[in-house]
Scaffold this motif. Structure first.
Motif, short mmCIF file in Angstrom:
data_model
loop_
_atom_site.label_atom_id
_atom_site.label_comp_id
_atom_site.label_asym_id
_atom_site.label_seq_id
_atom_site.Cartn_x
_atom_site.Cartn_y
_atom_site.Cartn_z
N SER A 2 0.69 -1.14 0.15
CA SER A 2 -0.05 -0.03 0.07
C SER A 2 0.81 1.20 -0.02
CB SER A 2 -0.95 0.03 1.27
OG SER A 2 -1.37 -1.35 1.53
N ARG A 17 -8.59 -4.99 0.15
CA ARG A 17 -7.24 -4.50 -0.18
C ARG A 17 -6.88 -3.23 0.43
NH1 ARG A 17 -5.65 -3.76 -5.35
NH2 ARG A 17 -3.55 -3.13 -4.72
N THR A 55 -7.02 -7.52 3.75
CA THR A 55 -6.09 -8.58 3.39
C THR A 55 -4.69 -8.36 3.72
OG1 THR A 55 -5.70 -7.39 1.25
CG2 THR A 55 -7.27 -9.12 1.31
N SER A 56 -4.54 -6.98 4.49
CA SER A 56 -3.30 -6.79 5.16
C SER A 56 -3.63 -6.02 6.22
CB SER A 56 -2.33 -6.08 4.13
OG SER A 56 -2.89 -4.74 3.75
N SER A 92 -12.80 -5.88 -2.02
CA SER A 92 -11.74 -6.93 -1.97
C SER A 92 -10.75 -7.01 -0.41
CB SER A 92 -10.66 -6.54 -2.87
OG SER A 92 -9.88 -5.48 -2.36
#
Ligand code: DDQ
Length: 258
Positions: free
Chosen positions: A29, A205, A168-169, A203
């Motif tokens: 990111s 993300r 997701t992170s 998602s």
């Protein structure tokens, strides 16, 4: 020699895969900073828990038992249009307008207040499981945070859950105040830090990590609870209002590459 070259090639390949995998999980990111464009005064008694702009109206929800409120002001003039106190001991949290309803969460009271967006009068209540932290409206659904790394989607009329997305992170994030931006992304501050995550809610993300530190000079008074806690995009612009619990100033900012 041939064999060594093959071993080397495999080694490089494995290295690239591992390196790429780590990158995706940890630092994919882009980092961003905050550029202050303007400032406005803010009620330092407001323990800000939610901020949203709808047209000309700035909605703000505040917390703490016995001091929780919801306010509507004209965002151009600062004129207060309406204010309603929550019944004690409800602890107000994030809010959002969805059609004819302004929804306001409570922290641990499992209750969302439905309000008339003009008068702020209560028109109903919904109950939910878990804690209530942040709320925003995106594509006809409510997006809600509960202090974890998961966003829950809800029906804007019944408040019933309709799905969820986990990041997701950045899985240690405690997602708090939310703003559903016009480009479809969701901005969320990671409590109690000065970090704001830009999230793709479809998602999970994390699209950017924004460092919003340094806005409020920390005075070391109170319990250190004066954290960043208000994000509201200014309609039709790339600018956002940022506020915080008991901050005397609201900042109009732009997010810029670090
Ligand atoms: N939250 O907004 C991050 C969800 C909670 C903030 C909690 C601040 C605690 C203040 C002291 C509470 C006194 C009952």
């Amino acid at each position: 020699m041939k064999r060594n070259r093959r071993t080397l090639a495999i080694g490089v390949l494995v290295g690239l895969v591992v390196w790429g995998g780590c990158g995706a999980a940890e630092d994919a990111s882009p980092a961003m900073n905050v550029e202050v464009v303007a400032t406005q005064s803010h009620d330092p008694r407001a323990f800000t828990q939610g901020l949203e702009i709808d047209g000309d109206v700035l909605y703000e929800g505040t917390g703490l038992p016995g001091a929780s409120s919801v306010r509507a002001t004209n965002r151009h003039t600062g004129e207060e249009l309406a204010r309603v106190a929550l019944p004690a001991p409800y602890f107000g949290e994030g809010l959002t307008r969805a059609g004819d309803t302004l929804w306001q969460l409570t922290w641990k009271d499992h209750t969302a207040f439905a309000r008339d967006p003009r008068t702020l009068a209560e028109i109903g209540r919904a109950t939910y499981e878990g804690e209530g932290w942040g709320l925003c409206t995106r594509a006809g659904r409510l997006v809600m945070s509960d202090g974890t790394d998961t966003l829950t989607f809800r029906d804007p009329v019944t408040f019933a859950p309709t799905g969820s997305t986990r990041l997701t992170s950045n899985n240690t994030a405690r997602l708090n105040e939310l703003d559903c931006a016009e480009d479809g992304s969701v901005y969320a501050n990671d409590w109690p830090s000065d970090r704001i995550l830009r999230i793709d809610p479809d998602s999970g993300r994390v699209l950017a990590v924004i460092d919003a530190s340094g806005l409020l000079p920390r005075t070391a008074v109170g319990m250190g609870e004066d954290t960043l806690n208000g994000i509201a995009q200014i309609p039709g612009t790339d600018r956002f209002l940022l506020a915080g619990k008991n901050w005397p100033t609201t900042y109009e900012v732009r997010f810029v590459p670090a």
